[in-house]
Design an enzyme around this catalytic site. Structure first.
Site, PDB file in Angstrom:
ATOM      1  N   CYS A   2       1.085   4.241   9.575  1.00 10.58           N
ATOM      2  CA  CYS A   2       0.831   4.376  10.999  1.00 10.58           C
ATOM      3  C   CYS A   2       0.700   5.859  11.311  1.00 10.58           C
ATOM      4  CB  CYS A   2       1.971   3.752  11.802  1.00 10.58           C
ATOM      5  SG  CYS A   2       2.299   2.013  11.417  1.00 10.58           S
ATOM      6  N   LEU A  52      -0.233   0.587  13.067  1.00 10.79           N
ATOM      7  CA  LEU A  52      -1.079  -0.270  12.243  1.00 10.79           C
ATOM      8  C   LEU A  52      -0.197  -1.454  11.869  1.00 10.79           C
ATOM      9  CD1 LEU A  52      -3.823  -0.581  10.736  1.00 10.79           C
ATOM     10  CD2 LEU A  52      -2.723   0.487   8.764  1.00 10.79           C
ATOM     11  N   ILE A  55       3.574  -5.637   9.017  1.00 10.43           N
ATOM     12  CA  ILE A  55       4.777  -6.460   8.893  1.00 10.43           C
ATOM     13  C   ILE A  55       5.271  -6.805  10.297  1.00 10.43           C
ATOM     14  CG2 ILE A  55       7.167  -6.550   8.074  1.00 10.43           C
ATOM     15  CD1 ILE A  55       5.282  -6.520   5.759  1.00 10.43           C
ATOM     16  N   ASN A  76       6.237   5.908   9.684  1.00  8.76           N
ATOM     17  CA  ASN A  76       4.871   5.812   9.180  1.00  8.76           C
ATOM     18  C   ASN A  76       4.982   5.400   7.726  1.00  8.76           C
ATOM     19  OD1 ASN A  76       2.187   6.158   8.344  1.00  8.76           O
ATOM     20  ND2 ASN A  76       2.507   8.345   7.966  1.00  8.76           N
ATOM     21  N   GLY A  77       4.507   4.203   7.404  1.00  6.37           N
ATOM     22  CA  GLY A  77       4.566   3.753   6.016  1.00  6.37           C
ATOM     23  C   GLY A  77       5.198   2.387   5.889  1.00  6.37           C
ATOM     24  N   GLU A  78       5.718   2.129   4.698  1.00  4.38           N
ATOM     25  CA  GLU A  78       6.304   0.828   4.390  1.00  4.38           C
ATOM     26  C   GLU A  78       7.569   1.003   3.565  1.00  4.38           C
ATOM     27  OE1 GLU A  78       5.068  -1.876   5.635  1.00  4.38           O
ATOM     28  OE2 GLU A  78       3.067  -1.193   6.245  1.00  4.38           O
ATOM     29  N   ASP A 101      10.215  -4.138   8.627  1.00  2.67           N
ATOM     30  CA  ASP A 101      10.885  -3.297   7.638  1.00  2.67           C
ATOM     31  C   ASP A 101      11.530  -2.077   8.290  1.00  2.67           C
ATOM     32  OD1 ASP A 101       8.325  -2.346   8.245  1.00  2.67           O
ATOM     33  OD2 ASP A 101       8.089  -1.329   6.331  1.00  2.67           O
ATOM     34  N   ILE A 292     -16.805   1.235  -5.177  1.00  2.37           N
ATOM     35  CA  ILE A 292     -17.943   2.074  -4.802  1.00  2.37           C
ATOM     36  C   ILE A 292     -18.946   2.071  -5.940  1.00  2.37           C
ATOM     37  CG2 ILE A 292     -18.683   4.384  -4.096  1.00  2.37           C
ATOM     38  CD1 ILE A 292     -15.763   4.995  -3.459  1.00  2.37           C
TER      39      ILE A 292
END
Length: 659
Positions: A2, A52, A55, A76-78, A101, A292
């Site tokens: 996030c 974002l 979870i 910010n993160g998980e 979380d 890609i």
């Protein structure tokens, strides 16, 4: 992932932090958190979050507090091990109001204080406010996947996931940090805690910052370290390979935890193929993979990607990237990176994440980190051969070793052999130097400094002293291979691969990347095994191939490392190059900004205009000069451009929660 931001008043009696300032910060991070934003002013502190949602989609809004509202956090993160932590905390008597979380953090802090970070397995940047002690704690994950920056201006401290969120609330005029630019032109990124902005710093990976009673302290809680000589895990290599496979499988398993679909990047190399294969082992649900493709021969790996897709039966989307795509999107890449770049490679990664988001995915697993952790880069092979050269100066095997290392080059004689001998010979007289492994690469890169203006030449540093701050106690006693790994992890990986090419290019489109190879358990395991299990002869990632080879086609499992690359100067030589790019390289613009000598740059441009193949140094110089010019245009000459950037257009709305 996030976006987080905040303000702390360092002196008592100051006016309360206001919601308008917090809003001005968090709106700059809308690309990181397109699913909603909230700000909470709480007297001396204010926290902001752009979400974002991955979870607990409905209940996981932030800022988030403990039961009595005395502790607040933004993440910010998980936190990948949150279900296990949640159960432990429930058993200890804590109650939970959400399924997110993030909520485990406030309760871990209640039980463990500032040591709570040791409980976390994840990628994170955290700001935690203890209102009782009036203490702010900033935390960054062990290897620096999640970014976090801060700046002190008088009696106020600002922090945010990106620097563009700090600029709107600062009173000081944004200025370039010449020392950081000098470092970019050697190491590809500033040396942490430096940034390209004067007065704005990065919280280094594996560090916490605590601010209490106006006093600020920064401490390291984790580092990438190796055992003293001889104290390795000497178990049978089959047993070690099985433990690596088990650790990697578990790292993949917990990174599949999500309330939204999870995909995977698939380059066709060993690392991403291993991750995709382990996802298939862990989950029987259909797997969506992304890659890609390039039109230019030498960059495209589509053949290997197709083989892996067929082997695993994934639902695959490949996106072609042409020269015009890179040219048109490069300035946007620099804006998101917030730093000059020496490669165009981040741009296709940004375009890929845009396609991923367009397919309805917010989360992808990638193979990043395997080369640093388990010994996969050419730089490690080069160092091994150079060690042999240094110890055996008269050996007749020198050309043969070069041919083994670079089988695709004609080095039987002439220019190629002469160049490689010169390249390998740099620093050869100092095999015990801390920089021995990296001297050839860094020397080649810093040739860009030859284009510096007289003013910038004053900031040039002799040798590699600016990297000395990275070296931990006991570094000189490590195996040479471990020294090389450490330098690569602390410079290229942390500063460039995980930032400019990783987080920034993913989050430009609101996509979270997850990195199983950078699970700290795997790093700590790998750091306990002898280097010969990482590179056997000149076979890179030996133990990894032994651990995961059973899941892959033989051609993929035994494939020699091919670094991800993209066309460099070619995108800017076509008639489709945007006029804005040409404007940045005009002599008067170079002179105005003051970083580069217009006459020297003009010589490079004439060389490019003549056509033919440009060398490594010329390509890197052109991209570095162009990106520095663009960086200055965005963030120094017109800092307000950040708030007007088309990627951030939207309502700019956010929720305000008052204490």
């Amino acid at each position: 992932m996030c976006g987080i931001a905040g303000i702390l008043n360092l002196r008592q009696g100051m006016p309360a932090v206001g919601s308008l300032e917090l809003g001005a910060m968090i709106v700059q991070l809308a690309h990181r958190g397109p699913d909603g934003a909230d700000v909470r002013p709480m007297g001396p502190v204010g926290l902001a979050h752009a979400r974002l949602s991955i979870i607990d989609l409905e209940g996981g809004k932030q800022p988030l507090a403990n039961e009595d509202g005395s502790i607040w956090v933004v993440l910010n993160g998980e936190i990948f091990n949150f279900p296990e932590l949640r159960q432990q905390l429930k058993s200890a008597g804590h109650s939970f109001r959400t399924e997110s979380d993030t909520e485990v953090i406030v309760h871990l802090y209640e039980d463990h204080g500032e040591e709570f970070v040791h409980q976390l397995n994840g990628q994170f940047a955290i700001a935690l406010w203890d209102s009782v002690k009036e203490k702010l704690i900033l935390v960054r994950d062990r290897v620096g996947i999640a970014p976090l920056f801060y700046s002190q201006e008088g009696d106020r401290l600002f922090f945010a996931s990106e620097i563009k969120a700090i600029q709107p609330v600062q009173k000081r005029i944004s200025r370039a940090n010449p020392a950081a630019l000098e470092q970019v032109m050697t190491y590809w990124a500033p040396i942490s805690p430096n940034t390209m902005f004067e007065g704005i710093h990065e919280l280094p990976p594996g560090h916490t910052m605590t601010i209490e009673n106006g006093n600020k302290s920064i401490r390291r809680y984790w580092d990438w370290s190796y055992p003293p000589d001889g104290i390795y895990d000497h178990r049978d290599e089959d047993e070690l390979a099985e433990e690596l496979r088990s650790l990697l499988a578990d790292a993949v398993r917990i990174r599949l935890r999500s309330d939204v679909p999870v995909g995977a990047y698939l380059s066709g190399g060993l690392d991403s193929s291993a991750i995709a294969a382990l996802i298939r082992q862990a989950d029987s649900a259909p797997l969506k993979t992304f890659s890609i493709g390039f039109d230019q021969e030498g960059y495209d790996e589509s053949d290997y990607q197709t083989e892996m897709v067929s082997h695993l039966g994934t639902q695959h989307r490949s996106f072609r990237c042409g020269l015009s795509d890179i040219a048109e999107s490069f300035s946007d890449t620099v804006w998101h990176a917030e730093s000059p770049l020496l490669r165009t490679a981040p741009t296709p990664m940004k375009l890929l994440s845009g396609h991923v988001r367009g397919e309805g995915y917010k989360v992808v697993l990638t193979g990043e980190g395997a080369d640093e952790v388990l010994g996969g880069y050419d730089i490690f092979k080069e160092a091994k051969i150079r060690q042999f050269w240094a110890r055996n100066p008269d050996s007749k095997f020198r050309p043969a070793l070069l041919k083994r290392l670079y089988p695709y080059l004609n080095i039987a004689g002439g220019q190629s052999l002469a160049y490689l001998k010169q390249f390998f010979g740099r620093g050869l007289h100092e095999p015990d130097s801390p920089w021995f492994s990296h001297v050839p690469r860094w020397t080649t890169t810093e040739a860009i400094k030859g284009f510096f203006s007289e003013r910038m030449q004053e900031h040039a540093v002799s040798g590699y002293e600016s990297a000395r701050s990275l070296l931990p106690a006991g570094f000189e006693r490590w195996h040479w291979f471990e020294k090389a790994q450490y330098l690569e992890s602390k410079t290229l990986m942390a500063g460039y691969l995980l930032c400019s090419q990783g987080d920034r290019m993913l989050m430009a489109n609101g996509v979270e990347g997850r990195y199983p190879f950078l699970d700290h358990r795997i790093i700590e395991f790998a750091n306990r095994i002898h280097p010969r299990l990482k590179m056997r002869g000149l076979t890179e990632k030996y133990l990894l191939k032994k651990a995961v080879g059973r899941y892959l086609p033989k051609r993929i499992a035994q494939r020699t490392k091919q670094p991800y690359r993209a066309p460099e100067s070619a995108p800017f030589l076509s008639g489709q190059t945007p006029e804005f790019i040409h404007e940045m390289m005009k002599p008067e613009k170079l002179r105005d900004y003051g970083y580069f000598d217009p006459a020297r740059v003009a010589m490079l441009q004439r060389k490019m205009a003549r056509g033919g193949t440009l060398g490594y140094k010329d390509n890197m110089a052109f991209v570095g000069i162009l990106s520095t010019q663009l960086w200055h245009q965005f963030f120094i000459e017109n800092a307000a451009m950040a708030s007007e950037h088309p990627n951030l257009q939207g309502s700019g709305e956010y929720n305000v929660h008052r204490a």
